[in-house]
Scaffold this active site. Structure first.
Site, short mmCIF file in Angstrom:
data_model
loop_
_atom_site.label_atom_id
_atom_site.label_comp_id
_atom_site.label_asym_id
_atom_site.label_seq_id
_atom_site.Cartn_x
_atom_site.Cartn_y
_atom_site.Cartn_z
N CYS A 19 0.69 -1.15 -0.07
CA CYS A 19 0.11 0.10 -0.18
C CYS A 19 0.84 1.32 -0.12
O CYS A 19 1.95 1.45 0.66
CB CYS A 19 -0.68 -0.01 1.20
SG CYS A 19 -1.96 1.23 1.32
N HIS A 65 -8.57 -4.52 -2.17
CA HIS A 65 -7.71 -3.64 -1.31
C HIS A 65 -8.11 -2.15 -1.32
O HIS A 65 -8.35 -1.63 -0.32
CB HIS A 65 -6.40 -3.79 -1.89
CG HIS A 65 -5.33 -2.85 -1.03
ND1 HIS A 65 -4.40 -3.19 -0.61
CD2 HIS A 65 -5.26 -1.29 -1.06
CE1 HIS A 65 -3.36 -2.20 -0.24
NE2 HIS A 65 -4.02 -1.06 -0.60
N GLU A 66 -8.54 -1.55 -2.42
CA GLU A 66 -8.95 -0.22 -2.68
C GLU A 66 -10.24 0.05 -1.92
O GLU A 66 -10.60 1.02 -1.31
CB GLU A 66 -9.02 0.28 -4.12
CG GLU A 66 -7.37 0.09 -4.90
CD GLU A 66 -6.41 0.87 -4.06
OE1 GLU A 66 -6.84 1.83 -3.10
OE2 GLU A 66 -5.26 0.40 -4.01
N HIS A 107 -10.09 0.49 1.77
CA HIS A 107 -9.75 1.83 2.16
C HIS A 107 -10.90 2.70 2.55
O HIS A 107 -10.87 3.47 3.24
CB HIS A 107 -8.79 2.47 1.27
CG HIS A 107 -7.51 2.46 1.21
ND1 HIS A 107 -6.69 2.42 2.28
CD2 HIS A 107 -6.52 1.80 0.32
CE1 HIS A 107 -5.51 2.35 2.01
NE2 HIS A 107 -5.45 1.84 0.80
#
Ligand code: NI
Length: 183
Positions: free
Chosen positions: A100, A142-143, A146
């Protein structure tokens, strides 16, 4: 259009942990946000994804570059924006590489879906409905994490799975465990 500062953990953990709000309309501000995310990601050749909260804007917008595969970012395609991405189905969980831009030099192995069905809006505000597979699914997952304040370190299953990459005396990259207590 501007390259923004990327928030780094743990200094900016409060902002990175904050949940992002949905976009209701692709306004001039949202268009600028998408451009800034693209410019900021382009300034980091190793980057394959970036989420708005990483530049301290808590709206549900992420940028991903698909097709990263074994060549990493070098083989990845142009950035695309996903607005209000919503996971419809996630399956085929496997352990894979993770990292990241908010954790410089830190990498890990996490378990994430390799089949991800996502609905949302594209950068023009039109609905999209698409399936991401393999490492693309990992990146999109993953995004989206966030946007919910979830960071990749939260998905580490055992201490040995989190490591720094350093260069040894002969110039070779070596993994240095970040958390293990074994000496
Ligand atoms: Ni990230």
């Amino acid at each position: 259009m501007a390259v923004r500062e990327i928030l780094v953990y743990p200094d900016e953990s409060a902002a990175l942990r904050r949940k992002s709000q949905a976009i209701w309309k692709v306004s001039a501000n949202v268009e600028r946000l998408i451009e800034d995310l693209k410019d900021t990601l382009a300034s980091r050749p190793e980057g394959i994804g970036l989420a708005a909260p990483q530049i301290n804007i808590h709206r549900r917008v992420v940028i991903v570059r698909l097709g990263a595969g074994d060549e990493g970012a070098a083989g990845a395609g142009p950035p695309i924006a996903l607005l209000n991405p919503r996971i419809v189905e996630a399956r085929d969980e496997r352990r894979d590489f993770d990292g990241c831009l908010s954790f410089p030099g830190l990498y890990g192995t996490t378990r994430r879906p390799h089949y991800l069905h996502v609905m949302g809006r594209d950068e023009e505000g039109n609905p999209f409905d698409r399936v991401f597979e393999g490492f693309d699914a990992v990146v999109v997952h993953h995004e989206i994490d966030h946007l919910n304040g979830v960071l990749f370190i939260d998905r580490i299953e055992q201490p040995e799975d989190l490591y720094y990459v350093r260069t040894d005396a002969s110039g070779q990259p070596v993994r240095v465990p970040a958390l293990t207590t074994r000496w």
